[in-house]
Each structure stands twice: as structure tokens, then as C-alpha cells.
Design a protein around this motif. Structure first.
Motif, PDB file in Angstrom:
ATOM      1  N   LYS A  27       0.256  -2.274   6.376  1.00  0.00           N
ATOM      2  CA  LYS A  27      -1.117  -2.268   5.403  1.00  0.00           C
ATOM      3  C   LYS A  27      -2.531  -2.587   6.239  1.00  0.00           C
ATOM      4  N   LYS A  28      -2.275  -3.451   7.209  1.00  0.00           N
ATOM      5  CA  LYS A  28      -3.410  -4.273   7.862  1.00  0.00           C
ATOM      6  C   LYS A  28      -3.589  -3.208   9.164  1.00  0.00           C
ATOM      7  N   SER A  35      -7.147  -4.240   5.002  1.00  0.00           N
ATOM      8  CA  SER A  35      -5.770  -3.622   4.334  1.00  0.00           C
ATOM      9  C   SER A  35      -6.025  -2.290   4.020  1.00  0.00           C
TER      10      SER A  35
END
Length: 96
Positions: A27-28, A35
Motif C-alpha cells: 500500500k505504501k 499510500s
């Protein structure tokens, strides 16, 4: 393990990550730390199995078409075959 492609929607950074199929999506972004990662759909890769235990016909070399073969000389007729012209049997073509 498959390789997944990711692209950050914030900075545009694209990269590949080797992950197990059961791993959660990243996600990051490793570059901008936001994100905003999206996992892309990749084309995948082809697999070729080599070695024993597979069907022989799967990767068997194909034979050349009939037109590509070199003309081989026709086999000579056997000595017992009759000659084209009648020689009477007293020649070299008829063994004694």
C-alpha cells in the motif's frame, strides 16, 4: 512465487515485487511513502517444462516437409531382376 507490478498513483513510481500469492497487496510507495500504490495486471510469463516426465510430443522436433528433403538416389535393382532388354543370360547382369 509470482512477481507483481506496482505503480504509485501519487508520484508515478513503478516497480516489481516478488510476493507469495497469499501476501497482502503493498500500500505504501517506497519512493514517496504515500499510500497510493496500485497493483497492475501483468501479462504473466510463459512456462516451458523441460526434462523427463513430460509428453514426448510436446516439444518434439518437427520433421522437414517433403519438398525440403534432398532427393536420395533410388536403390539399385537387385541382380535377379530382369534387365530392360533381353540379353540372353550370358552377360554381367545375370550371375552364374
Amino acid at each position: 512465487m509470482p512477481t507483481y507490478e506496482y505503480e504509485c498513483q501519487a508520484c508515478g513510481h513503478a516497480f516489481e515485487e516478488l510476493q507469495a500469492m497469499t501476501d497482502a497487496k503493498l500500500k505504501k510507495c517506497p519512493k514517496c511513502h504515500k499510500s497510493k500504490l496500485a497493483r497492475l495486471i501483468g501479462g504473466g510469463s510463459g512456462m516451458i517444462f523441460k526434462g523427463s516426465g513430460f509428453y514426448e510430443t510436446d516439444y518434439k522436433k518437427k520433421t522437414a516437409p517433403a519438398g525440403d528433403k534432398k532427393d536420395s538416389p533410388k536403390p539399385a535393382s537387385s541382380p535377379s531382376a530382369a534387365p530392360a532388354a533381353s540379353c540372353g543370360g550370358g552377360c554381367a547382369c545375370h550371375p552364374h
